[in-house]
Design a protein around this motif. Structure first.
Motif, PDB file in Angstrom:
ATOM      1  N   ASN A 110       4.452  36.241  47.219  1.00 28.25           N
ATOM      2  CA  ASN A 110       4.484  36.801  48.039  1.00 28.25           C
ATOM      3  C   ASN A 110       2.772  37.060  49.278  1.00 28.25           C
ATOM      4  N   LEU A 111       2.233  35.888  48.165  1.00 25.59           N
ATOM      5  CA  LEU A 111       0.548  35.873  48.933  1.00 25.59           C
ATOM      6  C   LEU A 111       0.219  35.937  50.513  1.00 25.59           C
ATOM      7  N   ASP A 112       1.462  34.830  50.465  1.00 26.13           N
ATOM      8  CA  ASP A 112       1.026  34.666  52.197  1.00 26.13           C
ATOM      9  C   ASP A 112       1.874  35.752  53.159  1.00 26.13           C
ATOM     10  N   GLY A 113       2.538  36.420  52.606  1.00 25.93           N
ATOM     11  CA  GLY A 113       3.003  37.128  53.969  1.00 25.93           C
ATOM     12  C   GLY A 113       2.454  38.493  53.589  1.00 25.93           C
ATOM     13  N   CYS A 114       3.051  39.335  54.862  1.00 31.54           N
ATOM     14  CA  CYS A 114       2.448  40.584  54.778  1.00 31.54           C
ATOM     15  C   CYS A 114       2.768  41.037  52.695  1.00 31.54           C
ATOM     16  N   ILE A 115       1.212  42.284  52.657  1.00 33.32           N
ATOM     17  CA  ILE A 115       1.641  42.951  51.762  1.00 33.32           C
ATOM     18  C   ILE A 115       1.803  44.454  51.730  1.00 33.32           C
ATOM     19  N   GLY A 116       1.805  45.073  52.915  1.00 32.19           N
ATOM     20  CA  GLY A 116       1.510  45.789  52.867  1.00 32.19           C
ATOM     21  C   GLY A 116       0.766  46.773  53.545  1.00 32.19           C
ATOM     22  N   CYS A 117      -0.669  46.246  53.668  1.00 38.41           N
ATOM     23  CA  CYS A 117      -1.795  47.211  53.546  1.00 38.41           C
ATOM     24  C   CYS A 117      -2.024  48.131  54.646  1.00 38.41           C
ATOM     25  N   GLY A 118      -1.074  48.033  55.795  1.00 40.20           N
ATOM     26  CA  GLY A 118      -2.022  48.737  56.798  1.00 40.20           C
ATOM     27  C   GLY A 118      -3.074  47.880  57.951  1.00 40.20           C
ATOM     28  N   CYS A 119      -3.104  46.853  57.566  1.00 37.11           N
ATOM     29  CA  CYS A 119      -4.030  46.706  58.522  1.00 37.11           C
ATOM     30  C   CYS A 119      -3.601  46.026  59.643  1.00 37.11           C
ATOM     31  N   LEU A 120      -2.207  45.319  59.898  1.00 36.14           N
ATOM     32  CA  LEU A 120      -1.845  45.191  61.040  1.00 36.14           C
ATOM     33  C   LEU A 120      -2.349  43.817  61.080  1.00 36.14           C
ATOM     34  N   SER A 121      -2.682  43.062  60.421  1.00 41.84           N
ATOM     35  CA  SER A 121      -3.207  41.831  61.579  1.00 41.84           C
ATOM     36  C   SER A 121      -2.750  40.538  61.618  1.00 41.84           C
ATOM     37  N   LEU A 122      -1.439  40.870  60.519  1.00 39.10           N
ATOM     38  CA  LEU A 122      -1.075  39.222  61.042  1.00 39.10           C
ATOM     39  C   LEU A 122       0.343  39.869  62.075  1.00 39.10           C
ATOM     40  N   LYS A 123       1.077  38.457  62.787  1.00 41.28           N
ATOM     41  CA  LYS A 123       2.592  38.810  62.850  1.00 41.28           C
ATOM     42  C   LYS A 123       3.252  39.097  62.435  1.00 41.28           C
ATOM     43  N   ILE A 124       3.516  38.302  61.448  1.00 36.80           N
ATOM     44  CA  ILE A 124       4.247  38.628  60.084  1.00 36.80           C
ATOM     45  C   ILE A 124       4.304  40.661  59.680  1.00 36.80           C
ATOM     46  N   CYS A 125       3.385  40.730  59.721  1.00 37.32           N
ATOM     47  CA  CYS A 125       3.528  42.873  59.689  1.00 37.32           C
ATOM     48  C   CYS A 125       4.078  43.559  60.309  1.00 37.32           C
ATOM     49  N   ARG A 126       4.342  43.369  61.750  1.00 40.60           N
ATOM     50  CA  ARG A 126       4.853  43.335  62.971  1.00 40.60           C
ATOM     51  C   ARG A 126       5.977  43.471  62.391  1.00 40.60           C
ATOM     52  N   LEU A 127       6.200  42.575  61.552  1.00 40.85           N
ATOM     53  CA  LEU A 127       8.222  42.829  61.319  1.00 40.85           C
ATOM     54  C   LEU A 127       8.216  43.128  59.856  1.00 40.85           C
ATOM     55  N   TYR A 128       7.625  42.905  59.200  1.00 40.92           N
ATOM     56  CA  TYR A 128       8.366  43.787  58.155  1.00 40.92           C
ATOM     57  C   TYR A 128       6.844  45.130  57.516  1.00 40.92           C
ATOM     58  N   ASN A 129       6.638  45.309  58.245  1.00 41.60           N
ATOM     59  CA  ASN A 129       5.702  46.657  58.448  1.00 41.60           C
ATOM     60  C   ASN A 129       4.700  46.945  59.781  1.00 41.60           C
ATOM     61  N   ASP A 130       5.905  47.736  59.865  1.00 42.22           N
ATOM     62  CA  ASP A 130       6.241  47.807  61.894  1.00 42.22           C
ATOM     63  C   ASP A 130       4.983  48.888  61.752  1.00 42.22           C
ATOM     64  N   GLN A 131       3.635  48.915  62.386  1.00 43.42           N
ATOM     65  CA  GLN A 131       3.372  50.622  62.734  1.00 43.42           C
ATOM     66  C   GLN A 131       3.016  51.101  61.416  1.00 43.42           C
ATOM     67  N   ASP A 132       3.025  50.078  60.222  1.00 40.42           N
ATOM     68  CA  ASP A 132       2.125  50.641  59.436  1.00 40.42           C
ATOM     69  C   ASP A 132       3.465  51.588  58.317  1.00 40.42           C
ATOM     70  N   ARG A 133       4.704  51.527  58.738  1.00 43.55           N
ATOM     71  CA  ARG A 133       5.885  52.064  57.865  1.00 43.55           C
ATOM     72  C   ARG A 133       5.670  51.913  56.302  1.00 43.55           C
ATOM     73  N   ALA A 134       4.831  51.372  55.378  1.00 44.32           N
ATOM     74  CA  ALA A 134       5.130  50.984  54.345  1.00 44.32           C
ATOM     75  C   ALA A 134       4.139  52.046  53.758  1.00 44.32           C
ATOM     76  N   ALA A 135       2.739  52.432  54.679  1.00 40.86           N
ATOM     77  CA  ALA A 135       2.358  54.385  54.219  1.00 40.86           C
ATOM     78  C   ALA A 135       2.927  55.232  54.113  1.00 40.86           C
ATOM     79  N   ARG A 136       3.931  55.291  54.414  1.00 42.73           N
ATOM     80  CA  ARG A 136       5.010  56.378  53.881  1.00 42.73           C
ATOM     81  C   ARG A 136       5.309  56.152  52.361  1.00 42.73           C
ATOM     82  N   LEU A 137       5.011  55.137  51.732  1.00 44.85           N
ATOM     83  CA  LEU A 137       4.868  54.976  50.489  1.00 44.85           C
ATOM     84  C   LEU A 137       3.964  55.015  49.362  1.00 44.85           C
ATOM     85  N   GLY A 138       2.453  55.577  50.146  1.00 45.68           N
ATOM     86  CA  GLY A 138       1.825  55.669  49.474  1.00 45.68           C
ATOM     87  C   GLY A 138       0.542  54.467  50.220  1.00 45.68           C
TER      88      GLY A 138
END
Length: 153
Positions: A110-138
């Motif tokens: 998973n290193l080259d994809g979205c890691i769910g860190c909340g930075c939202l700097s990669l286009k792929i993060c907009r697909l996998y972590n739109d609006q930093d939804r992963a922040a709800r997990l901790g």
């Protein structure tokens, strides 16, 4: 302890590749318990070669000395550990290694994809972590820590 089973600290250092000072430190930590001869010199068991070798291996995998000590506390005192004794300790060690391997494989995959860190700097993060939804997990890199986007559903 039979004389043939005794080793000086210098011999133990040569056999294990550890410095004498390291062996003394491990003795202070309770990882080995030499006996003293009539002159007060330390005499180690031949089985201490295996004990200290285990310490070196466990440290390479990131185990702390207190954790190593707790694992080794299950080994018998006063006699050489048997194959069965080492199998018991290795089961716990193996479980931890399997977990570390799984984590490393997940990180690698998973290193080259979205890691769910909340930075939202990669286009792929907009697909996998739109609006930093992963922040709800901790806090932290949620997807590298084992969470998946499906966990948000």
């Amino acid at each position: 302890m039979r004389a043939s089973d005794e080793m000086t600290i210098g011999n133990l250092a040569r056999r294990t590749g550890l410095a004498v000072s390291a062996i003394r430190y491990y003795e202070e930590q309770g990882l080995v318990r030499p006996e003293r001869n009539s002159g007060g010199q330390r005499r180690f068991r031949r089985s201490d070669i295996r004990r200290l070798s285990f310490v070196k291996i466990a440290q390479q995998f990131g185990y702390t000395l207190p954790k190593i000590a707790s694992l080794m506390a299950t080994l018998p005192e006063g006699r050489t550990p048997t194959k069965r004794d080492w199998e018991k300790i290795s089961r716990s060690f193996r479980r931890t290694l399997d977990e570390q391997i799984q984590t490393l494989e997940q990180m690698r995959d998973n290193l080259d994809g979205c890691i769910g860190c909340g930075c939202l700097s990669l286009k792929i993060c907009r697909l996998y972590n739109d609006q930093d939804r992963a922040a709800r997990l901790g806090p932290g890199p949620r997807y590298m820590m084992g969470d998946r986007p499906k966990d948000l559903d």
